[in-house]
Scaffold this motif. Structure first.
Motif, PDB file in Angstrom:
ATOM      1  N   UNK A   1       0.823  -1.199   0.000  1.00 49.78           N
ATOM      2  CA  UNK A   1       0.000   0.000   0.000  1.00 49.78           C
ATOM      3  C   UNK A   1       0.863   1.256   0.000  1.00 49.78           C
ATOM      4  N   UNK A   2       2.163   1.123  -0.080  1.00 50.55           N
ATOM      5  CA  UNK A   2       3.068   2.253   0.007  1.00 50.55           C
ATOM      6  C   UNK A   2       2.951   3.176  -1.196  1.00 50.55           C
ATOM      7  N   UNK A   3       2.445   2.671  -2.312  1.00 52.41           N
ATOM      8  CA  UNK A   3       2.343   3.476  -3.528  1.00 52.41           C
ATOM      9  C   UNK A   3       0.927   4.014  -3.666  1.00 52.41           C
ATOM     10  N   UNK A   4       0.821   5.304  -3.892  1.00 55.22           N
ATOM     11  CA  UNK A   4      -0.464   5.920  -4.177  1.00 55.22           C
ATOM     12  C   UNK A   4      -0.338   6.719  -5.457  1.00 55.22           C
ATOM     13  N   UNK A   5      -1.404   6.760  -6.227  1.00 57.77           N
ATOM     14  CA  UNK A   5      -1.410   7.524  -7.471  1.00 57.77           C
ATOM     15  C   UNK A   5      -1.834   8.953  -7.185  1.00 57.77           C
ATOM     16  N   UNK A   6      -1.137   9.911  -7.778  1.00 60.05           N
ATOM     17  CA  UNK A   6      -1.501  11.312  -7.679  1.00 60.05           C
ATOM     18  C   UNK A   6      -1.683  11.843  -9.086  1.00 60.05           C
ATOM     19  N   UNK A   7      -2.108  13.081  -9.200  1.00 59.99           N
ATOM     20  CA  UNK A   7      -2.313  13.670 -10.520  1.00 59.99           C
ATOM     21  C   UNK A   7      -1.023  13.754 -11.322  1.00 59.99           C
ATOM     22  N   UNK A   8       0.095  13.878 -10.636  1.00 61.09           N
ATOM     23  CA  UNK A   8       1.357  14.069 -11.348  1.00 61.09           C
ATOM     24  C   UNK A   8       2.307  12.888 -11.208  1.00 61.09           C
ATOM     25  N   UNK A   9       1.779  11.700 -10.980  1.00 59.94           N
ATOM     26  CA  UNK A   9       2.625  10.524 -10.844  1.00 59.94           C
ATOM     27  C   UNK A   9       2.347   9.816  -9.537  1.00 59.94           C
ATOM     28  N   UNK A  10       3.115   8.807  -9.264  1.00 58.36           N
ATOM     29  CA  UNK A  10       2.917   8.006  -8.062  1.00 58.36           C
ATOM     30  C   UNK A  10       3.765   8.534  -6.919  1.00 58.36           C
ATOM     31  N   UNK A  11       3.309   8.275  -5.701  1.00 55.85           N
ATOM     32  CA  UNK A  11       4.092   8.593  -4.518  1.00 55.85           C
ATOM     33  C   UNK A  11       4.274   7.306  -3.722  1.00 55.85           C
ATOM     34  N   UNK A  12       5.496   7.076  -3.292  1.00 53.34           N
ATOM     35  CA  UNK A  12       5.819   5.908  -2.479  1.00 53.34           C
ATOM     36  C   UNK A  12       6.248   6.403  -1.112  1.00 53.34           C
ATOM     37  N   UNK A  13       5.724   5.778  -0.072  1.00 49.39           N
ATOM     38  CA  UNK A  13       6.094   6.137   1.289  1.00 49.39           C
ATOM     39  C   UNK A  13       6.903   4.991   1.883  1.00 49.39           C
ATOM     40  N   UNK A  14       8.085   5.329   2.386  1.00 50.82           N
ATOM     41  CA  UNK A  14       8.959   4.351   3.022  1.00 50.82           C
ATOM     42  C   UNK A  14       9.138   4.697   4.490  1.00 50.82           C
ATOM     43  N   UNK A  15       9.151   3.686   5.338  1.00 57.05           N
ATOM     44  CA  UNK A  15       9.514   3.865   6.742  1.00 57.05           C
ATOM     45  C   UNK A  15      11.021   3.683   6.834  1.00 57.05           C
ATOM     46  N   UNK A  16      11.699   4.628   7.479  1.00 58.31           N
ATOM     47  CA  UNK A  16      13.158   4.605   7.544  1.00 58.31           C
ATOM     48  C   UNK A  16      13.604   4.642   9.004  1.00 58.31           C
ATOM     49  N   UNK A  17      14.481   3.727   9.371  1.00 62.50           N
ATOM     50  CA  UNK A  17      15.045   3.693  10.716  1.00 62.50           C
ATOM     51  C   UNK A  17      16.532   4.015  10.642  1.00 62.50           C
TER      52      UNK A  17
END
Length: 88
Positions: free
Chosen positions: A8-24
């Motif tokens: 579910x980390x990838x979401x579509x937006x009007x200008x492309x996809x956004x990926x959210x990563x958890x970083x430690x």
């Protein structure tokens, strides 16, 4: 198989996809800047914004770009002593 189809980390937006990563492993804003610089060097990445306090990196992809989540994680880990995984 593309890892995007399993997360579910990838979401579509009007200008492309956004990926959210958890970083430690981040300690300061410089850590976030190092991660952003490394990610923005990847082909297909438009921008990266790391929130150190939230331990998240938001990666905006170019419209139509097919960037594998594993490549994004490898870039984060190459930036320093950090671990990353897709956000749920």
């Amino acid at each position: 198989m593309n890892l995007f189809s399993r997360t579910k980390a990838k979401t579509e937006t009007e200008s492309g996809a956004e990926v959210v990563l958890l970083v430690e492993g981040m300690h300061c804003n410089s850590c976030g800047l190092l991660i952003d610089d490394e990610l923005e060097d990847l082909a297909g990445v438009r921008s990266s914004s790391t929130d150190v306090r939230a331990e998240r990196t938001f990666v905006r992809l170019e419209e139509g770009a097919d960037v594998d989540t594993a490549a994004l994680i490898a870039a984060v880990e190459q930036a320093g002593d950090y671990t990353a995984r897709p956000a749920d």
